[in-house]
Motif scaffolding. Sequence first.
Motif, PDB file in Angstrom:
ATOM      1  N   LEU A   1       0.836  -1.205   0.000  1.00  0.00           N
ATOM      2  CA  LEU A   1       0.000   0.000   0.000  1.00  0.00           C
ATOM      3  C   LEU A   1       0.869   1.254   0.000  1.00  0.00           C
ATOM      4  CD1 LEU A   1      -2.753   1.420   0.194  1.00  0.00           C
ATOM      5  CD2 LEU A   1      -2.572   1.184   2.685  1.00  0.00           C
ATOM      6  N   ALA A   2       1.916   1.265   0.824  1.00  0.00           N
ATOM      7  CA  ALA A   2       2.803   2.425   0.872  1.00  0.00           C
ATOM      8  C   ALA A   2       3.429   2.696  -0.492  1.00  0.00           C
ATOM      9  CB  ALA A   2       3.891   2.212   1.932  1.00  0.00           C
ATOM     10  N   PHE A   3       3.826   1.631  -1.184  1.00  0.00           N
ATOM     11  CA  PHE A   3       4.405   1.823  -2.519  1.00  0.00           C
ATOM     12  C   PHE A   3       3.379   2.371  -3.496  1.00  0.00           C
ATOM     13  CE2 PHE A   3       8.063  -0.330  -0.980  1.00  0.00           C
ATOM     14  CZ  PHE A   3       9.090   0.137  -1.794  1.00  0.00           C
ATOM     15  N   SER A   4       2.186   1.819  -3.512  1.00  0.00           N
ATOM     16  CA  SER A   4       1.162   2.290  -4.450  1.00  0.00           C
ATOM     17  C   SER A   4       0.677   3.693  -4.098  1.00  0.00           C
ATOM     18  CB  SER A   4      -0.037   1.334  -4.472  1.00  0.00           C
ATOM     19  OG  SER A   4       0.282   0.150  -5.150  1.00  0.00           O
ATOM     20  N   ASP A   5       0.645   4.018  -2.815  1.00  0.00           N
ATOM     21  CA  ASP A   5       0.074   5.283  -2.382  1.00  0.00           C
ATOM     22  C   ASP A   5       1.039   6.457  -2.524  1.00  0.00           C
ATOM     23  OD1 ASP A   5      -1.820   7.061  -1.242  1.00  0.00           O
ATOM     24  OD2 ASP A   5      -0.941   6.759   0.740  1.00  0.00           O
ATOM     25  N   PHE A   6       2.286   6.312  -2.045  1.00  0.00           N
ATOM     26  CA  PHE A   6       3.142   7.494  -2.059  1.00  0.00           C
ATOM     27  C   PHE A   6       4.606   7.248  -2.413  1.00  0.00           C
ATOM     28  CE2 PHE A   6       2.893   6.023   2.336  1.00  0.00           C
ATOM     29  CZ  PHE A   6       4.222   5.952   2.717  1.00  0.00           C
ATOM     30  N   ILE A   7       5.140   6.070  -2.201  1.00  0.00           N
ATOM     31  CA  ILE A   7       6.566   5.867  -2.479  1.00  0.00           C
ATOM     32  C   ILE A   7       6.858   5.977  -3.976  1.00  0.00           C
ATOM     33  CG2 ILE A   7       8.487   4.221  -2.392  1.00  0.00           C
ATOM     34  CD1 ILE A   7       7.302   3.231   0.305  1.00  0.00           C
ATOM     35  N   MET A   8       6.110   5.247  -4.788  1.00  0.00           N
ATOM     36  CA  MET A   8       6.377   5.296  -6.235  1.00  0.00           C
ATOM     37  C   MET A   8       6.063   6.672  -6.810  1.00  0.00           C
ATOM     38  SD  MET A   8       7.799   2.486  -6.922  1.00  0.00           S
ATOM     39  CE  MET A   8       7.804   2.411  -8.711  1.00  0.00           C
ATOM     40  N   ARG A   9       5.021   7.320  -6.298  1.00  0.00           N
ATOM     41  CA  ARG A   9       4.706   8.683  -6.763  1.00  0.00           C
ATOM     42  C   ARG A   9       5.869   9.616  -6.426  1.00  0.00           C
ATOM     43  NH1 ARG A   9      -0.056   9.194  -4.520  1.00  0.00           N
ATOM     44  NH2 ARG A   9       0.609  10.324  -2.670  1.00  0.00           N
ATOM     45  N   SER A  10       6.450   9.438  -5.245  1.00  0.00           N
ATOM     46  CA  SER A  10       7.590  10.268  -4.850  1.00  0.00           C
ATOM     47  C   SER A  10       8.800   9.993  -5.744  1.00  0.00           C
ATOM     48  CB  SER A  10       7.954  10.000  -3.390  1.00  0.00           C
ATOM     49  OG  SER A  10       6.887  10.365  -2.548  1.00  0.00           O
ATOM     50  N   PHE A  11       9.068   8.716  -6.003  1.00  0.00           N
ATOM     51  CA  PHE A  11      10.171   8.370  -6.913  1.00  0.00           C
ATOM     52  C   PHE A  11       9.960   9.007  -8.286  1.00  0.00           C
ATOM     53  CE2 PHE A  11      11.521   4.029  -4.880  1.00  0.00           C
ATOM     54  CZ  PHE A  11      12.020   4.698  -3.772  1.00  0.00           C
ATOM     55  N   ASN A  12       8.726   9.045  -8.742  1.00  0.00           N
ATOM     56  CA  ASN A  12       8.420   9.595 -10.058  1.00  0.00           C
ATOM     57  C   ASN A  12       8.569  11.113 -10.097  1.00  0.00           C
ATOM     58  OD1 ASN A  12       7.645   9.011 -12.755  1.00  0.00           O
ATOM     59  ND2 ASN A  12       5.577   9.721 -12.325  1.00  0.00           N
ATOM     60  N   LEU A  13       8.432  11.774  -8.952  1.00  0.00           N
ATOM     61  CA  LEU A  13       8.532  13.228  -8.897  1.00  0.00           C
ATOM     62  C   LEU A  13       9.968  13.730  -8.752  1.00  0.00           C
ATOM     63  CD1 LEU A  13       5.434  14.017  -6.651  1.00  0.00           C
ATOM     64  CD2 LEU A  13       5.680  14.412  -9.125  1.00  0.00           C
ATOM     65  N   VAL A  14      10.886  12.830  -8.407  1.00  0.00           N
ATOM     66  CA  VAL A  14      12.292  13.223  -8.289  1.00  0.00           C
ATOM     67  C   VAL A  14      12.802  13.610  -9.676  1.00  0.00           C
ATOM     68  CG1 VAL A  14      14.605  12.383  -7.726  1.00  0.00           C
ATOM     69  CG2 VAL A  14      12.662  11.744  -6.293  1.00  0.00           C
ATOM     70  N   ARG A  15      13.548  14.695  -9.736  1.00  0.00           N
ATOM     71  CA  ARG A  15      14.064  15.164 -11.025  1.00  0.00           C
ATOM     72  C   ARG A  15      15.094  14.213 -11.616  1.00  0.00           C
ATOM     73  NH1 ARG A  15      15.623  20.801  -9.096  1.00  0.00           N
ATOM     74  NH2 ARG A  15      13.879  20.954  -7.716  1.00  0.00           N
ATOM     75  N   GLY A  16      15.162  14.224 -12.923  1.00  0.00           N
ATOM     76  CA  GLY A  16      16.151  13.412 -13.636  1.00  0.00           C
ATOM     77  C   GLY A  16      15.934  11.930 -13.405  1.00  0.00           C
ATOM     78  N   GLN A  17      17.031  11.232 -13.158  1.00  0.00           N
ATOM     79  CA  GLN A  17      16.961   9.776 -12.999  1.00  0.00           C
ATOM     80  C   GLN A  17      17.016   9.342 -11.539  1.00  0.00           C
ATOM     81  OE1 GLN A  17      19.558  11.294 -14.648  1.00  0.00           O
ATOM     82  NE2 GLN A  17      21.450  10.613 -13.691  1.00  0.00           N
ATOM     83  N   GLY A  18      16.840  10.270 -10.596  1.00  0.00           N
ATOM     84  CA  GLY A  18      16.928   9.946  -9.174  1.00  0.00           C
ATOM     85  C   GLY A  18      15.958   8.861  -8.731  1.00  0.00           C
ATOM     86  N   GLY A  19      14.728   8.937  -9.193  1.00  0.00           N
ATOM     87  CA  GLY A  19      13.737   7.924  -8.846  1.00  0.00           C
ATOM     88  C   GLY A  19      14.092   6.562  -9.415  1.00  0.00           C
ATOM     89  N   ILE A  20      14.613   6.561 -10.623  1.00  0.00           N
ATOM     90  CA  ILE A  20      15.027   5.311 -11.274  1.00  0.00           C
ATOM     91  C   ILE A  20      16.153   4.670 -10.473  1.00  0.00           C
ATOM     92  CG2 ILE A  20      16.061   4.311 -13.359  1.00  0.00           C
ATOM     93  CD1 ILE A  20      14.708   6.704 -14.896  1.00  0.00           C
TER      94      ILE A  20
END
Length: 161
Positions: free
Chosen positions: A24-43
Amino acid sequence: MSLWFTLLSAASVLAYAAIGGVFLAFSDFIMRSFNLVRGQGGIEAMQVLNVEIMRSVFMVLFMGLTLVSLVIAVYAFVVVDGMPSHLLMLAGVIYLVGVFAVTAFGNVPLNNQLAGIDPAASQTIAFWKQSYMTRWVSLNTVRTVACLLASGLTLSALVIR
């Protein structure tokens, strides 16, 4: 139901819920946060996470629940009678299919694909934004719901037995 099976089922309620909470944490906010990091930081963060998770308590619970779910489903089919039997079999099957199989045939191949590419490459960022995020989070949401269903069904079986 025997005492050992009742205790195993009770422990599985907690473990299903714990695993579901991580999903749930991943679907709710962790992946969204990774996606909002600039450049390739989330990747890069996801690539590191996919390596580190293999050495975590989460992995012990995840794999242990696969075996426990199989034991619960088979024992419920062979030994338990009535509605608790049906609820426990369904809980075990839901975890095996909705969590283990979805992970093995959905999330892990995406993670392996992400691991094999250079985070700084332009096609990597396109893959991350257009394919990985959408598919991975959708599959992860299925895993979340499956864990919570397995937990609820197992708890229901214990209450009505």
